[in-house]
Design a protein around this motif. Structure first.
Motif, PDB file in Angstrom:
ATOM      1  N   UNK A   1      -0.703  12.408 -32.697  1.00 58.02           N
ATOM      2  CA  UNK A   1      -1.270  13.106 -31.683  1.00 58.02           C
ATOM      3  C   UNK A   1      -0.913  12.553 -30.057  1.00 58.02           C
ATOM      4  N   UNK A   2      -1.441  10.878 -30.148  1.00 57.47           N
ATOM      5  CA  UNK A   2      -0.620  10.387 -28.802  1.00 57.47           C
ATOM      6  C   UNK A   2       1.110  10.384 -28.292  1.00 57.47           C
ATOM      7  N   UNK A   3       1.170  11.251 -29.301  1.00 59.37           N
ATOM      8  CA  UNK A   3       3.020  11.633 -28.175  1.00 59.37           C
ATOM      9  C   UNK A   3       3.482  12.246 -28.793  1.00 59.37           C
TER      10      UNK A   3
ATOM     11  N   UNK B   1       3.608  19.921 -29.561  1.00 57.94           N
ATOM     12  CA  UNK B   1       3.315  20.249 -30.809  1.00 57.94           C
ATOM     13  C   UNK B   1       2.842  18.990 -31.395  1.00 57.94           C
ATOM     14  N   UNK B   2       2.444  18.264 -32.447  1.00 53.84           N
ATOM     15  CA  UNK B   2       1.917  16.764 -32.515  1.00 53.84           C
ATOM     16  C   UNK B   2       1.076  17.257 -33.804  1.00 53.84           C
ATOM     17  N   UNK B   3       0.711  15.968 -34.818  1.00 50.94           N
ATOM     18  CA  UNK B   3       0.429  15.812 -36.246  1.00 50.94           C
ATOM     19  C   UNK B   3      -0.940  14.678 -35.900  1.00 50.94           C
ATOM     20  N   UNK B   4      -1.459  15.367 -36.931  1.00 47.30           N
ATOM     21  CA  UNK B   4      -3.072  15.135 -37.088  1.00 47.30           C
ATOM     22  C   UNK B   4      -2.334  14.596 -38.275  1.00 47.30           C
TER      23      UNK B   4
ATOM     24  N   UNK C   1       2.042  21.660 -38.165  1.00 46.78           N
ATOM     25  CA  UNK C   1       1.682  21.314 -36.835  1.00 46.78           C
ATOM     26  C   UNK C   1       0.260  21.552 -35.711  1.00 46.78           C
ATOM     27  N   UNK C   2      -0.170  20.723 -34.831  1.00 42.27           N
ATOM     28  CA  UNK C   2      -0.696  21.477 -34.363  1.00 42.27           C
ATOM     29  C   UNK C   2      -0.187  21.895 -33.031  1.00 42.27           C
TER      30      UNK C   2
END
Length: 368
Positions: free
Chosen positions: A307-309, A337-340, A348-349
């Motif tokens: 989530x930071x990238x 998009x980003x993963x958690x 993905x989110x």
């Protein structure tokens, strides 16, 4: 003389000619009569024609087997052709496989990695099936039909004229035999006249047969052009198949490596441990193929940062959210998009302005 008398006399003459030929043929076989030999050029032409007919039939038959390996289907097509009716249209093997894959993919869910891959593979198989149909049609028109026309047309004419030549030769040799046996001058004169007529008819038929046989060279030239057409049709077919499979490989290679890892884990839970440790040649080749796809995926930079990238992604297909935790998508739009941690690897989110929700990764193409 009425018609009936004329027919009776004609039948008697034909029977006499047939008997004379039969006697001459039998005596030749027994070595009791001389035989007029054909000239070497004509014999070579006859041999070339027989060789052409033999190999044309073999090539034609094996081409049919190549294009349609199913003997029952070939028999059905043959029957419909003889009945001058069009055979019913049916799916070929690649099309059937493709349809099964697509149905399975829709059943498993287009949003899952395996379901989406099955649909893509099924669509490719259907394209290959269509290309196969086109190859069969082109080969039938440009290659098989000319070969069949030679067997059923030109060679039948050659066979008929060759049979006439054989009969004229038997008539000539029978006339020569009667001339040798003639003792009375009047009988000899009649026999000599008969030999002259038989020789003239034999020479004329030999010339007709020779002209037909010399056309075999033109037949070879025509079949060569047909062969080039067949090779070109095969080149087109294999080029299409290669391009279809290349495109499919790229599409499968675009799946994230986490997808393949998830699929491998899922499949391993379905296979008993005894068979999982046994590698057959076919399973080894499949494993190698999956490995190459996995490597392609790993090198395509599709790893999603935490989530930071955040990363940008282009939406490939429209997607309607199933519930409030998901985000609806429109094809070709760009989202973040980003993963958690702990999230299912198939999702993905995604963010679009103030909107946020889960999105299926198979609907995305990561851009950075």
């Amino acid at each position: 003389m009425n018609i009936m008398d004329f027919n009776v006399k004609k039948l008697a003459a034909d029977a006499g000619t047939f008997l004379s030929r039969a006697v001459q043929f039998t005596e030749e076989k027994l070595g009791q009569a001389e035989k007029t030999e054909l000239d070497a050029h004509l014999e070579n032409l006859l041999s070339k024609a027989e060789c052409t007919k033999l190999w044309t039939e073999k090539i034609m038959k094996q081409t049919e087997v190549l294009l349609q390996p199913n003997p029952n289907a070939r028999m059905e097509e043959f029957v419909y052709e003889k009945l001058d009716r069009k055979a019913p249209s049916r799916m070929n093997n690649p099309e059937l496989l493709g349809q099964h894959m697509i149905d399975a993919g829709n059943e498993f869910g287009p949003g899952t990695a395996y379901g989406n891959a099955l649909i893509k593979c099924g669509e490719t198989q259907r394209r290959i099936g269509a290309a196969d149909r086109e190859l069969i049609q082109t080969a039938a028109i440009n290659f098989l039909t000319p070969l069949r026309n030679f067997i059923e047309g030109d060679y039948k004419t050659i066979t008929r004229e060759r049979k006439l030549l054989q009969n004229k030769r038997l008539d000539l040799d029978a006339a020569k035999t009667r001339l040798k046996k003639a003792k009375v001058a009047e009988a000899r004169a009649a026999s000599e006249q008969e030999v002259r007529i038989a020789q003239s008819e034999f020479d004329r038929q030999a010339e007709i047969t020779r002209l037909l046989l010399e056309g075999i060279s033109s037949t070879h030239a025509h079949h060569l052009r047909c062969l080039n057409d067949f090779v070109e049709a095969q080149m087109t077919y294999y080029a299409q198949c290669y391009q279809y499979m290349l495109d499919l490989q790229k599409q499968l290679g675009s799946f994230p490596s986490t997808f393949l890892a998830n699929n491998n884990q899922s499949s391993s839970t379905c296979v008993p441990s005894s068979s999982a440790t046994t590698a057959t040649p076919s399973s080894a080749s499949v494993t190698a193929s999956l490995s190459s796809i996995s490597n392609a995926a790993a090198t395509s930079s599709f790893e999603v940062k935490s989530s930071s990238g955040n990363r940008k992604a282009r939406v490939l297909y429209d997607y309607d959210a199933a519930n409030s935790t998901e985000l609806s998508l429109l094809a070709d739009e760009i989202i973040t998009v980003y993963s958690i941690a702990g999230m299912d690897s198939d999702w993905l989110m995604g963010e679009r302005g103030n909107q946020k929700g889960k999105v299926p990764i198979t609907y995305l193409e990561l851009l950075n």
